[in-house]
Design a protein around this motif. Structure first.
Motif, PDB file in Angstrom:
ATOM      1  N   ALA A 132     108.565  71.596 -24.693  1.00  0.00           N
ATOM      2  CA  ALA A 132     107.521  72.452 -25.259  1.00  0.00           C
ATOM      3  C   ALA A 132     106.461  72.783 -24.220  1.00  0.00           C
ATOM      4  O   ALA A 132     105.995  73.929 -24.134  1.00  0.00           O
ATOM      5  CB  ALA A 132     106.880  71.762 -26.465  1.00  0.00           C
ATOM      6  N   VAL A 133     106.070  71.796 -23.413  1.00  0.00           N
ATOM      7  CA  VAL A 133     105.049  72.028 -22.388  1.00  0.00           C
ATOM      8  C   VAL A 133     105.537  73.048 -21.359  1.00  0.00           C
ATOM      9  O   VAL A 133     104.789  73.937 -20.934  1.00  0.00           O
ATOM     10  CB  VAL A 133     104.662  70.700 -21.703  1.00  0.00           C
ATOM     11  N   ILE A 134     106.808  72.947 -20.962  1.00  0.00           N
ATOM     12  CA  ILE A 134     107.360  73.919 -20.014  1.00  0.00           C
ATOM     13  C   ILE A 134     107.346  75.317 -20.629  1.00  0.00           C
ATOM     14  O   ILE A 134     107.028  76.301 -19.954  1.00  0.00           O
ATOM     15  CB  ILE A 134     108.784  73.517 -19.596  1.00  0.00           C
ATOM     16  N   ALA A 135     107.659  75.416 -21.916  1.00  0.00           N
ATOM     17  CA  ALA A 135     107.634  76.720 -22.593  1.00  0.00           C
ATOM     18  C   ALA A 135     106.224  77.299 -22.626  1.00  0.00           C
ATOM     19  O   ALA A 135     106.027  78.503 -22.433  1.00  0.00           O
ATOM     20  CB  ALA A 135     108.190  76.582 -24.013  1.00  0.00           C
ATOM     21  N   ILE A 136     105.228  76.438 -22.863  1.00  0.00           N
ATOM     22  CA  ILE A 136     103.827  76.890 -22.856  1.00  0.00           C
ATOM     23  C   ILE A 136     103.451  77.393 -21.473  1.00  0.00           C
ATOM     24  O   ILE A 136     102.775  78.410 -21.324  1.00  0.00           O
ATOM     25  CB  ILE A 136     102.897  75.754 -23.312  1.00  0.00           C
ATOM     26  N   LYS A 137     103.894  76.674 -20.448  1.00  0.00           N
ATOM     27  CA  LYS A 137     103.625  77.094 -19.067  1.00  0.00           C
ATOM     28  C   LYS A 137     104.198  78.481 -18.803  1.00  0.00           C
ATOM     29  O   LYS A 137     103.611  79.296 -18.079  1.00  0.00           O
ATOM     30  CB  LYS A 137     104.235  76.093 -18.092  1.00  0.00           C
ATOM     31  N   GLU A 138     105.349  78.770 -19.417  1.00  0.00           N
ATOM     32  CA  GLU A 138     106.018  80.052 -19.187  1.00  0.00           C
ATOM     33  C   GLU A 138     105.509  81.154 -20.106  1.00  0.00           C
ATOM     34  O   GLU A 138     106.040  82.262 -20.095  1.00  0.00           O
ATOM     35  CB  GLU A 138     107.524  79.867 -19.341  1.00  0.00           C
ATOM     36  N   GLY A 139     104.489  80.837 -20.930  1.00  0.00           N
ATOM     37  CA  GLY A 139     103.840  81.882 -21.710  1.00  0.00           C
ATOM     38  C   GLY A 139     103.991  81.811 -23.210  1.00  0.00           C
ATOM     39  O   GLY A 139     103.422  82.641 -23.927  1.00  0.00           O
ATOM     40  N   ARG A 169      96.458  73.867 -13.539  1.00  0.00           N
ATOM     41  CA  ARG A 169      97.302  73.839 -12.344  1.00  0.00           C
ATOM     42  C   ARG A 169      98.527  72.993 -12.673  1.00  0.00           C
ATOM     43  O   ARG A 169      98.414  71.804 -12.926  1.00  0.00           O
ATOM     44  CB  ARG A 169      96.535  73.262 -11.161  1.00  0.00           C
ATOM     45  N   TRP A 170      99.696  73.612 -12.685  1.00  0.00           N
ATOM     46  CA  TRP A 170     100.922  72.960 -13.129  1.00  0.00           C
ATOM     47  C   TRP A 170     101.787  72.574 -11.936  1.00  0.00           C
ATOM     48  O   TRP A 170     101.867  73.293 -10.956  1.00  0.00           O
ATOM     49  CB  TRP A 170     101.766  73.898 -13.976  1.00  0.00           C
ATOM     50  N   TYR A 171     102.482  71.463 -12.073  1.00  0.00           N
ATOM     51  CA  TYR A 171     103.586  71.160 -11.166  1.00  0.00           C
ATOM     52  C   TYR A 171     104.591  70.342 -11.959  1.00  0.00           C
ATOM     53  O   TYR A 171     104.305  69.216 -12.369  1.00  0.00           O
ATOM     54  CB  TYR A 171     103.128  70.376  -9.930  1.00  0.00           C
TER      55      TYR A 171
END
Length: 233
Positions: A170-177, A218-220
């Motif tokens: 879910a967090v990766i999906a949020i990062k992608e918009g 800031r994501w990594y």
């Protein structure tokens, strides 16, 4: 692990009246707790079974929560450096910072084909509500054996791992918009409220607070450990 860049953080185990106050906390993802954050923070969410995850588990200790490790100032300095760096510089900055620069070998599962099958099924289909008893039957072992071996190899009970991976998805999906609702459904949660409750259980704070509109993040995200564990191409 969470560090306060501007001020101290408050945490308490669910049910306790007393708050702990510190600039840095290391905690077990299965610990039910509450958090109060103010200002900028740095959060490190380590993969279960990874070398970094093993380091943080030891630091969290038997209670699953510890404050102000000796390397906290180093980590805070790293977060400040990332704040002013370009994204392509993040890997290099992190590789020379604790805990990334002090990794030691930990138990891996490459030789256990049955556990590899189970983990691959969990991460490739996060939206499916996989029954543990059915998984055990598929690999020809008892449910109790699967639960025992999974926890020994990965460091988390199977259900906790499934919840962790859904949150990461879910967090990766949020990062992608994606918005919170779509990210939650795509990761296998029943709805946004289900995702919010699971996120709060791990971090002690609502995802709507972390991912507020207008907030600079800031994501990594590094998936290397899971790929190593599963021998993915």
């Amino acid at each position: 692990m969470v560090v306060g860049l501007d001020t101290e953080i408050k945490k308490r185990v669910k049910g306790n009246k007393q708050w702990m106050i510190s600039r840095c906390f290391v905690f077990d993802g299965a610990l039910s707790h509450e958090t109060i954050l103010n200002g900028s923070v740095g959060i490190l969410f380590a993969d279960p079974g990874s070398e970094i995850g093993e380091i943080l588990t030891k630091e969290a200790g038997p209670t699953g929560l510890s404050a102000n490790p000796s390397w906290a100032p180093e980590l805070i300095a790293t977060c400040f450096e990332i704040q002013t760096a370009n994204p392509e510089q993040y890997p290099e900055i992190l590789n020379r910072s604790f805990p990334f620069n002090r990794l030691a070998p930990v138990q891996k599962i490459q030789d256990n084909e049955r556990l590899i099958y189970v983990i691959r099924k969990l991460i490739e289909n996060p939206e499916e509500s996989t029954n543990i008893e059915e998984l055990a039957l598929e690999i020809g072992m008892s449910e109790s054996w699967l639960q025992h071996e999974f926890k020994n190899a990965v460091g988390l009970p199977l259900r906790a791992f499934r919840k962790w991976f859904r949150i990461k998805t879910a967090v990766i999906a949020i990062k992608e918009g994606s918005n919170l609702a779509d990210a939650a459904l795509g990761a296998g949660f029943y709805d946004q409220a289900h995702f919010t409750n699971a996120f709060r259980e791990i971090f002690g704070i609502s995802p709507s607070v972390v991912f507020q509109k207008g907030e600079s993040i800031r994501w990594y995200i590094q998936n290397e450990e899971i790929e190593k564990m599963l021998r993915l191409p």
